[in-house]
Motif scaffolding. Sequence first.
Motif, PDB file in Angstrom:
ATOM      1  N   GLY A  67       0.815  -1.218   0.000  1.00 37.90           N
ATOM      2  CA  GLY A  67       0.000   0.000   0.000  1.00 37.90           C
ATOM      3  C   GLY A  67       0.842   1.257   0.000  1.00 37.90           C
ATOM      4  O   GLY A  67       0.528   2.231  -0.692  1.00 37.90           O
ATOM      5  N   ALA A 124       0.990   4.168  -2.770  1.00 37.48           N
ATOM      6  CA  ALA A 124       0.883   5.581  -2.395  1.00 37.48           C
ATOM      7  C   ALA A 124       2.043   6.389  -2.957  1.00 37.48           C
ATOM      8  O   ALA A 124       1.863   7.528  -3.400  1.00 37.48           O
ATOM      9  N   SER A 163      -4.944  11.593  -2.979  1.00 36.21           N
ATOM     10  CA  SER A 163      -5.205  10.152  -2.999  1.00 36.21           C
ATOM     11  C   SER A 163      -4.007   9.375  -2.456  1.00 36.21           C
ATOM     12  O   SER A 163      -4.182   8.322  -1.832  1.00 36.21           O
ATOM     13  N   ILE A 191      -4.307   6.662   0.481  1.00 39.69           N
ATOM     14  CA  ILE A 191      -3.812   5.285   0.315  1.00 39.69           C
ATOM     15  C   ILE A 191      -2.802   4.960   1.407  1.00 39.69           C
ATOM     16  O   ILE A 191      -2.806   3.856   1.966  1.00 39.69           O
ATOM     17  N   TYR A 193      -4.702   4.227   4.594  1.00 35.42           N
ATOM     18  CA  TYR A 193      -5.282   2.879   4.580  1.00 35.42           C
ATOM     19  C   TYR A 193      -4.207   1.808   4.762  1.00 35.42           C
ATOM     20  O   TYR A 193      -4.431   0.796   5.421  1.00 35.42           O
ATOM     21  N   SER A 194      -3.049   2.012   4.162  1.00 38.11           N
ATOM     22  CA  SER A 194      -2.019   0.981   4.245  1.00 38.11           C
ATOM     23  C   SER A 194      -1.327   0.967   5.602  1.00 38.11           C
ATOM     24  O   SER A 194      -0.722  -0.045   5.972  1.00 38.11           O
TER      25      SER A 194
END
Length: 138
Positions: free
Chosen positions: A14, A18, A29, A33, A36-37
């Motif tokens: 991830g 990114a 974004s 990302i 989230y990772s």
Amino acid sequence: MLAETICSAVSAAGLGIAAIAAYRKRFLSAARIAAYSLVPLGLVMTGAVEWIVDTAFSPVAWAGFGVLGLAFLLFLSTRAVERRRGGRRETTGGAEPKAVAPAASASSRGVTAAKPRAGQASGEDFSDIEAILKKHGI
């Protein structure tokens, strides 16, 4: 042991995605990302499975909470940037006209308001509409 390895691999992948998104100048974004990772890595570092035993005295667990806090701050900052932009995406072409506030004056919208004639209410001025209809032969 297997769950920690999988979560670490997912986090690394991830973060790689990114980095690619940031290289392509998609910073918002890329930050999302990355957030989230970082969640699986933070869960591994906190020892979510055995958190009752390890959380109180484990510096790695507290570092994991710090990573989760960083992910949360990234989420919040990307939401703040989206709200500041108004939820719209920027265009590079410039072909589309910029939005004007509804309460903006007529001159800023490029509209010239016709002055009402003497004895006629301002809401009853249809001269410009009549001119358009005559122009099109209606």
